[in-house]
Motif scaffolding. Structure first.
Motif, mmCIF file in Angstrom:
data_model
loop_
_atom_site.group_PDB
_atom_site.id
_atom_site.type_symbol
_atom_site.label_atom_id
_atom_site.label_comp_id
_atom_site.label_asym_id
_atom_site.label_seq_id
_atom_site.Cartn_x
_atom_site.Cartn_y
_atom_site.Cartn_z
ATOM 1 N N ALA A 435 0.827 -1.209 0.000
ATOM 2 C CA ALA A 435 0.000 0.000 0.000
ATOM 3 C C ALA A 435 0.861 1.259 0.000
ATOM 4 O O ALA A 435 0.496 2.265 -0.616
ATOM 5 N N ALA A 436 2.012 1.193 0.640
ATOM 6 C CA ALA A 436 2.854 2.388 0.782
ATOM 7 C C ALA A 436 3.715 2.655 -0.461
ATOM 8 O O ALA A 436 4.327 3.717 -0.575
ATOM 9 N N ASN A 437 3.796 1.711 -1.390
ATOM 10 C CA ASN A 437 4.685 1.882 -2.540
ATOM 11 C C ASN A 437 3.981 1.608 -3.881
ATOM 12 O O ASN A 437 4.397 0.719 -4.640
ATOM 13 N N PRO A 438 2.970 2.393 -4.186
ATOM 14 C CA PRO A 438 2.181 2.117 -5.402
ATOM 15 C C PRO A 438 3.039 2.171 -6.686
ATOM 16 O O PRO A 438 2.849 1.349 -7.582
ATOM 17 N N ALA A 439 3.973 3.103 -6.775
ATOM 18 C CA ALA A 439 4.768 3.245 -8.004
ATOM 19 C C ALA A 439 5.583 1.983 -8.266
ATOM 20 O O ALA A 439 5.642 1.465 -9.385
ATOM 21 N N GLU A 440 6.214 1.436 -7.196
ATOM 22 C CA GLU A 440 7.033 0.241 -7.352
ATOM 23 C C GLU A 440 6.166 -0.969 -7.711
ATOM 24 O O GLU A 440 6.591 -1.828 -8.474
ATOM 25 N N VAL A 441 4.935 -0.973 -7.118
ATOM 26 C CA VAL A 441 4.031 -2.084 -7.419
ATOM 27 C C VAL A 441 3.726 -2.092 -8.918
ATOM 28 O O VAL A 441 3.789 -3.129 -9.580
ATOM 29 N N GLU A 442 3.464 -0.894 -9.448
ATOM 30 C CA GLU A 442 3.124 -0.781 -10.858
ATOM 31 C C GLU A 442 4.307 -1.237 -11.723
ATOM 32 O O GLU A 442 4.148 -2.000 -12.675
ATOM 33 N N ALA A 443 5.497 -0.767 -11.354
ATOM 34 C CA ALA A 443 6.700 -1.128 -12.121
ATOM 35 C C ALA A 443 6.927 -2.640 -12.085
ATOM 36 O O ALA A 443 7.261 -3.265 -13.094
ATOM 37 N N TYR A 444 6.741 -3.235 -10.912
ATOM 38 C CA TYR A 444 6.947 -4.689 -10.771
ATOM 39 C C TYR A 444 5.981 -5.436 -11.683
ATOM 40 O O TYR A 444 6.371 -6.333 -12.423
ATOM 41 N N ARG A 445 4.706 -5.006 -11.618
ATOM 42 C CA ARG A 445 3.694 -5.703 -12.434
ATOM 43 C C ARG A 445 3.953 -5.476 -13.917
ATOM 44 O O ARG A 445 3.614 -6.297 -14.746
ATOM 45 N N GLY A 446 4.623 -4.349 -14.202
ATOM 46 C CA GLY A 446 4.938 -4.033 -15.595
ATOM 47 C C GLY A 446 6.160 -4.820 -16.089
ATOM 48 O O GLY A 446 6.621 -4.596 -17.205
ATOM 49 N N GLY A 447 6.735 -5.651 -15.251
ATOM 50 C CA GLY A 447 7.828 -6.516 -15.721
ATOM 51 C C GLY A 447 9.160 -6.301 -15.033
ATOM 52 O O GLY A 447 10.148 -6.963 -15.328
ATOM 53 N N LYS A 448 9.256 -5.364 -14.067
ATOM 54 C CA LYS A 448 10.531 -5.133 -13.388
ATOM 55 C C LYS A 448 10.662 -6.099 -12.198
ATOM 56 O O LYS A 448 10.484 -5.731 -11.038
ATOM 57 N N GLY A 449 10.940 -7.371 -12.521
ATOM 58 C CA GLY A 449 10.987 -8.437 -11.515
ATOM 59 C C GLY A 449 12.041 -8.217 -10.438
ATOM 60 O O GLY A 449 11.919 -8.697 -9.310
#
Ligand code: ADP
Ligand code: MG
Ligand code: ZN
Length: 481
Positions: A435-449
């Motif tokens: 919840a505290a890191n929405p930007a990183e969550v988006e990047a991870y889901r976008g393929g930044k494993g």
């Protein structure tokens, strides 16, 4: 010319009896000079010696451990010479009938092959007193002092056959012998303090020649390193003498550890110089089969046997077995810890790592009094195996138990080191990080494993390292996947 060296060793071991060999005086070390003496060990006329039974028992044990024949009847003899530390004018020793004969010890030769080193004889004798040379004034005092506390302390002399062929073989032989004596509890094995003294007989001969060369006997060797040094020095010195066309003189030499050399002390005396004769004050020592059998039953497990058992019964590598059986006390500690937790390799790793590191520090107690007891170590390993604490927390617990002597469970509870295995608590922490890191969550889901590590790190931080990294990894993957 290719030279071969020949070495035979005479080892004197001071026995750990409470009283002296021919009287009831204490053998305790460090008392005021001449306070542990009586008419017998002072050599006063008319005082009669009586053999300390314990010394004979120790000899029988050593004999069994070194494959010697125990003499059914042995005898004490007087070795006559004058020296101010010897008030009687003779040393009581054994001569034609020693208590033990014809044994052997196995070592590895320089090619790593097993090799038997013969033991010619082992006999009992008394130690002499100690001379002190005070340093008064510039030129030294004009007198010496005599302390007879050590007079009549029991010694065992172990004489090897001239079977050793290198400095390394000689050191190995003494190591094996020392290990046996210490395991049996008959000697403390301290070379530095003189409880174990080694005299090295060295000669050289052209390789292939059967006849032995003339030997020298080097004294004043008080460590394994010095033993190897002294022998190697003698080899080189004798070869040089012979190659220069000279002859080796049979003599007694002294090792000078500061310069790493040996120097002539006195010409070698022959046995007949001592006018040996049976001591009429002492009865022959008779040892019957029943005594030997009882001693055999009471014999503790010897180092080689223990090592084999550590490998076979616990499945430990040879390296571990060697280290863990270095002393009986360490082996006992290890076995108790294994019995307590059932994980030999884990115990071995903790003992060889953190425990030996602490025990090796200056002023550390002996293993018997280690603040981390074998029960503590077993409990600590149990906590790791149950997943209660992480291995990094375990090291912190070990250090805290070492410092305080408290039980591992107490330390874990007090410091809150329990791993979070409760999934709902972990899940809450993971949710909070997501919840505290929405930007990183988006990047991870976008393929930044690669960001997986970031999330795991955040959760670990939030739980102050108490979460199991494996479990957090799984949870984060599941929630973000
Ligand atoms: P001593 O009591 O006079 O010193 P021993 O015959 O008891 O003489 O021998 C003492 C030691 O010397 C033994 O350990 C023996 O193996 C060793 N020895 C004897 N001859 C030689 C030699 N030529 N070279 C090396 N060592 C030897
Ligand atoms: Mg000798
Ligand atoms: Zn005495």
């Amino acid at each position: 010319m290719d030279w071969e060296m020949v070495v035979g060793l005479e080892v004197h071991a001071q026995l750990l009896t409470d009283t002296k060999i021919f009287c009831g005086c204490s053998t305790a070390f460090g008392a005021e000079p001449n306070t542990q003496v009586c008419p017998t060990c002072l050599g006063l006329p008319g005082a009669l010696p009586v053999l300390n039974r314990k010394a004979a028992e120790f000899a029988v044990m050593v004999g069994l451990a070194t494959h010697c024949t125990v003499a059914p009847v042995s005898r004490f003899a007087r070795k006559n010479y004058f020296y101010p530390d010897l008030p009687k004018g003779y040393q009581i020793s054994q001569y034609e009938l020693p208590i033990l004969e014809k044994g052997w010890l196995e070592i590895e030769d320089d090619e790593g092959r097993p090799k038997r080193i013969g033991i010619t004889r082992i006999h009992l004798e008394e130690d002499a007193g100690k001379l002190l040379h005070p340093e008064a004034g510039r030129g030294g005092a004009d007198h010496s002092l005599v302390d007879l506390n050590r007079a009549c302390v029991p010694l065992m002399e172990i004489v090897s056959e001239p079977d050793l062929r290198s400095p390394r073989e000689a050191a190995q032989y003494v190591r094996k012998l020392r290990e046996i004596l210490v395991y049996l509890g008959v000697c403390d094995g301290n070379m530095n303090e003189g409880s174990l003294r080694v005299d090295a007989n060295v000669s050289v001969r052209p390789r292939g020649q059967e006849r032995f060369g003339t030997r020298t006997e080097t004294k004043n060797i008080n460590s394994f390193r010095f033993l190897e040094q002294a022998i190697a020095y003698e080899r080189e010195r004798q070869i040089e003498v012979l190659e220069d066309g000279g002859q080796v003189v049979q003599e007694t030499r002294l090792f000078d550890s500061e310069r790493g050399v040996t120097a002539s002390m006195r010409s070698k005396e022959e046995a007949h110089d001592y006018r040996y004769f049976p001591d009429p004050d002492l009865l022959p020592v008779a040892i019957d089969g029943a005594w030997i059998e009882a001693a055999a039953r009471a014999l503790p497990e010897l180092p080689e046997a223990k090592r084999a058992r550590f490998r076979e019964a616990y499945g430990l590598p040879a390296y571990d077995a060697e280290l863990l059986t270095a002393s009986r006390a360490l082996a006992d500690y290890t076995e108790a810890a294994i019995a307590g937790c059932g994980d030999p390799k884990a115990v071995s790793n903790w003992v060889m790592g953190p425990l030996l590191r602490e025990l090796g520090k200056e002023g550390a107690p002996p293993v018997e009094r280690a603040p981390v007891t074998s029960a503590h170590l077993a409990a600590l390993i149990g906590l790791i195996r149950a997943g209660t604490i992480s291995s990094s927390a375990a090291k912190e617990v070990f250090d805290a138990v070492w410092a305080t002597g408290r039980r591992p469970e107490e330390v874990v509870a007090e410091r809150g080191l329990t791993q979070i295995t409760d999934t709902s608590a972990l899940e809450a922490a993971v949710d909070a990080v997501i919840a505290a890191n929405p930007a990183e969550v988006e990047a991870y889901r976008g393929g930044k494993g690669k960001l997986l590590g970031f999330f795991v790190g955040q959760v670990m931080r939030q739980t102050q390292g108490k979460a199991s990294p494996g479990a957090v990894n799984e949870l984060v993957k599941r929630k973000l996947g």
